[in-house]
Design a protein around this motif. Structure first.
Motif, PDB file in Angstrom:
ATOM      1  N   ALA A 428       1.215   2.929   3.057  1.00  0.00           N
ATOM      2  CA  ALA A 428       2.106   2.350   4.061  1.00  0.00           C
ATOM      3  C   ALA A 428       1.447   2.349   5.437  1.00  0.00           C
ATOM      4  O   ALA A 428       1.558   1.378   6.195  1.00  0.00           O
ATOM      5  N   HIS A 431      -1.051  -0.329   6.169  1.00  0.00           N
ATOM      6  CA  HIS A 431      -0.425  -1.643   6.295  1.00  0.00           C
ATOM      7  C   HIS A 431       0.443  -1.713   7.555  1.00  0.00           C
ATOM      8  O   HIS A 431       1.368  -2.530   7.635  1.00  0.00           O
ATOM      9  N   ASP A 441      10.401  -0.432   3.938  1.00  0.00           N
ATOM     10  CA  ASP A 441       9.068  -0.909   3.575  1.00  0.00           C
ATOM     11  C   ASP A 441       8.148   0.259   3.251  1.00  0.00           C
ATOM     12  O   ASP A 441       7.340   0.194   2.325  1.00  0.00           O
ATOM     13  N   TYR A 445       6.112   0.795  -0.304  1.00  0.00           N
ATOM     14  CA  TYR A 445       4.666   0.997  -0.387  1.00  0.00           C
ATOM     15  C   TYR A 445       4.328   2.333  -1.045  1.00  0.00           C
ATOM     16  O   TYR A 445       3.406   2.420  -1.874  1.00  0.00           O
ATOM     17  N   TYR A 449       2.282   2.925  -4.478  1.00  0.00           N
ATOM     18  CA  TYR A 449       1.086   3.764  -4.543  1.00  0.00           C
ATOM     19  C   TYR A 449       1.169   4.740  -5.723  1.00  0.00           C
ATOM     20  O   TYR A 449       0.198   4.905  -6.481  1.00  0.00           O
TER      21      TYR A 449
END
Length: 475
Positions: A428, A431, A441, A445, A449
Motif C-alpha cells: 500500500a 502505491h 484502499d 492492497y 499482498y
C-alpha cells in the motif's frame, strides 16, 4: 473515498454490526498437523528417489552425472507439482503430467551434456537412465495411488472436514465424502446460520457457530466452502479463518458445472474444488523471509547507527527529550507490541498519540520533524522491532489499537491484515497510500499482498520503496 482523518465521523454514520470472531488463533498442535500430511505425497517422492537410484545403478553413469540426473528429474517433477497433496488419487489422471515432466528432464539433461561437451557414451548413458527411471517409476506410482485409496477406504486415513453451506451443493458434498472415502475427506459438521436444507436430512451435525471455534473444537484439518445463503457469513471471511488455523481450504466455484480442470483444481467426483494456497506463514519460504529480515535489519542498524544518532541529536536540540517515541501498535494475530520511532512531534501537555491522527500541516511538527517524516528517517528505529520479531521488513503497516477497532467496524476485511507480521514498508505504501489516505484502499492492497505473497514480491516492494524515497527526496 474515506480517509483516515474522516474515519471517526464516518464510524457513527456507517458503522454496522460486526460478526463476532475469535481473533485469538488457536492452531492445531504440531503433532496432529504433521499427522495430516499426506502419506501419498511422501511415498511419491520416495518411489521417485528409489527409481532414480535404481536407474543410475543399472546404467552406471558417472557419480557427478548421477547427482545431476537426480537433481534435474526430481526438481522438474516437483516444479510440476507431482508431489502435491491431492484428493483424487488417479494414476491415469496424473500420467500426462508425469510423462511431460520426464520428457522435460530428458531434454534438459541432453542439452546440458551437449553444451558441456560430454562424450557420446556419457550422453547416451544419461538418456538411458532417464528412460529407465520412467519404466521403473510409473508402475511404482500406480501402486502408491492404489495403496493410498485402499488406506483411505479401509483404514479411515481421512482429514476431518467441515463444509460451510447447508444448501443443495453442501449437502451433496457431505454425502459424496461419506460414500467415497477414497477422496480422503471425512465430514464431521456443516456450518450455516441460515440453512436451506432440513437439518434432519443432513448426515452430519449442523452448526450455527463461529467457524474458528468449530475448527478448533472438532480438530478439523480441511474446510470446504460451498454456497451459503446467510447474509452475514461471507465466504472470504470463512476462508481467512480456515487459513489462520492452518486448514487446507477448498472452494466450490460459481458455475461449477462448466468449470474446467486446472493446476489448482481438485475433483470430488463431479464437483470441482479450487484449492486455495496455504497461508504464507506456513510455507518453508517464510522462514527464508524471516532469516533475511534478521540479517538485513542487523546490517542496516549497524551501518545506519551514525545516521540515527545524528537524527536523535537534531530532535534533542529542537525540542528536548525523549528522542525515541514509543507507541503501542497491533501486530500479527492482533497481538500488541511497542513500536519505536524517532520523535517527530513536539510533546504537549496531554499525550493523545494513541487516539489522534497526525495529518499534513500538523502544527506540532517542527522543521526537524518535517524533514524526518519527508525522508522516512523517523522510521529507522523500527529495525529494532524487526530484529525482535515484532515486525518484518515488508508487510502491512501496523496501526494503533483504537484505530484498528474503528477501521475493522467500517471497512470489510481490515481485520484480515493481521494474518501476517506488520512491516516497515508495504504494498500500500509504495502505491502512495501513506498518511491521510484511503483506509479501504490500504486494506485491499494489504490483503492482496497476503494472498499473493512471495519472496519476489517482497523484493519488488523493497525496490519500489527505495525508488519512492529517492524520487521524493529529489522533489
Amino acid at each position: 473515498m474515506l480517509t483516515a482523518a474522516g474515519a471517526a465521523g464516518a464510524a457513527t454514520r456507517k458503522r454496522r454490526p460486526v460478526r463476532p470472531r475469535d481473533r485469538s488463533v488457536s492452531r492445531v498442535p504440531v503433532a496432529e498437523a504433521l499427522s495430516r500430511v499426506k502419506a501419498v505425497a511422501v511415498l511419491l517422492v520416495a518411489v521417485d528417489v528409489l527409481a532414480v537410484a535404481a536407474a543410475a545403478t543399472a546404467v552406471t553413469p558417472r557419480w557427478d552425472w548421477t547427482l545431476v540426473l537426480a537433481a534435474t528429474l526430481l526438481g522438474v517433477r516437483a516444479g510440476n507439482r507431482l508431489y502435491r497433496r491431492r484428493l483424487w488419487l488417479s494414476w491415469l489422471h496424473d500420467l500426462p503430467r508425469s510423462v511431460a515432466s520426464t520428457m522435460t528432464a530428458f531434454a534438459l539433461l541432453t542439452g546440458i551434456a551437449l553444451l558441456t561437451g560430454q562424450a557420446p557414451a556419457t550422453t547416451t548413458a544419461v538418456q538411458t537412465a532417464v528412460l529407465a527411471f520412467a519404466v521403473l517409476g510409473e508402475p511404482a506410482r500406480f501402486g502408491v495411488f492404489a495403496f493410498g485409496r485402499c488406506c483411505r477406504r479401509r483404514l479411515g486415513r481421512c482429514d476431518r472436514t467441515i463444509v460451510v453451506g447447508a444448501g443443495k451443493v453442501g449437502t451433496d458434498l457431505v454425502r459424496t465424502m461419506l460414500h467415497h472415502p477414497e477422496f480422503g475427506l471425512r465430514p464431521v459438521a456443516v456450518v450455516d446460520s441460515e440453512p436451506r436444507s432440513d437439518p434432519a436430512s443432513l448426515p452430519v451435525e449442523l452448526l450455527d457457530e463461529d467457524l474458528s471455534a468449530a475448527i478448533t473444537r472438532l480438530r478439523v484439518g480441511t474446510v470446504v466452502l460451498a454456497f451459503s445463503h446467510a447474509r452475514d457469513s461471507p465466504v472470504v471471511d470463512a476462508a481467512i479463518a480456515a487459513h489462520r488455523l492452518g486448514c487446507a481450504t477448498f472452494v466450490v466455484p460459481r458455475m461449477f458445472e462448466l468449470h474446467e480442470d486446472g493446476p489448482h483444481i481438485e475433483r470430488l467426483r463431479s464437483y470441482p474444488l479450487v484449492r486455495l494456497s496455504t497461508a504464507p506463514t506456513s510455507r518453508p519460504s517464510w522462514w527464508v523471509k524471516r532469516g533475511l529480515d534478521v540479517v538485513l535489519a542487523a546490517v542496516a542498524l549497524t551501518v545506519l547507527a551514525p545516521v540515527i544518532a545524528l537524527c536523535a541529536l537534531a530532535v534533542l536540540l529542537e525540542s528536548g527529550r525523549p528522542v525515541i517515541f514509543r507507541q503501542v501498535r497491533v501486530g500479527m494475530d492482533d497481538r500488541t507490541f511497542q513500536l519505536y520511532k524517532i520523535r517527530s512531534v513536539r510533546i504537549g501537555d496531554v499525550d493523545d498519540s494513541q487516539s489522534r491522527w497526525s495529518v499534513v500541516g500538523d502544527a506540532r511538527v517542527g522543521p526537524v520533524g518535517r524533514f524526518l517524516r519527508r525522508t522516512s528517517l523517523d522510521e529507522l528505529p523500527q529495525l529494532w522491532n524487526i530484529l525482535r520479531g515484532d515486525m518484518s521488513i515488508v508487510g502491512p503497516r501496523p496501526e494503533r489499537p483504537a484505530f484498528v477497532r474503528e477501521f475493522s467496524a467500517i471497512h470489510d476485511l481490515y481485520w484480515a491484515r493481521h494474518r501476517v507480521p506488520t512491516g516497515l514498508t508495504g504494498l500500500a505504501q509504495v502505491h502512495g497510500l501513506r498518511g491521510d489516505t484511503s483506509i479501504a484502499d490500504r486494506a485491499r492492497y494489504d490483503n492482496y499482498y497476503i494472498a499473493n505473497w512471495s519472496l519476489w514480491l517482497d523484493v519488488k516492494i523493497v525496490l519500489l520503496t527505495v525508488g519512492e524515497l529517492v524520487c521524493r527526496r529529489n522533489r
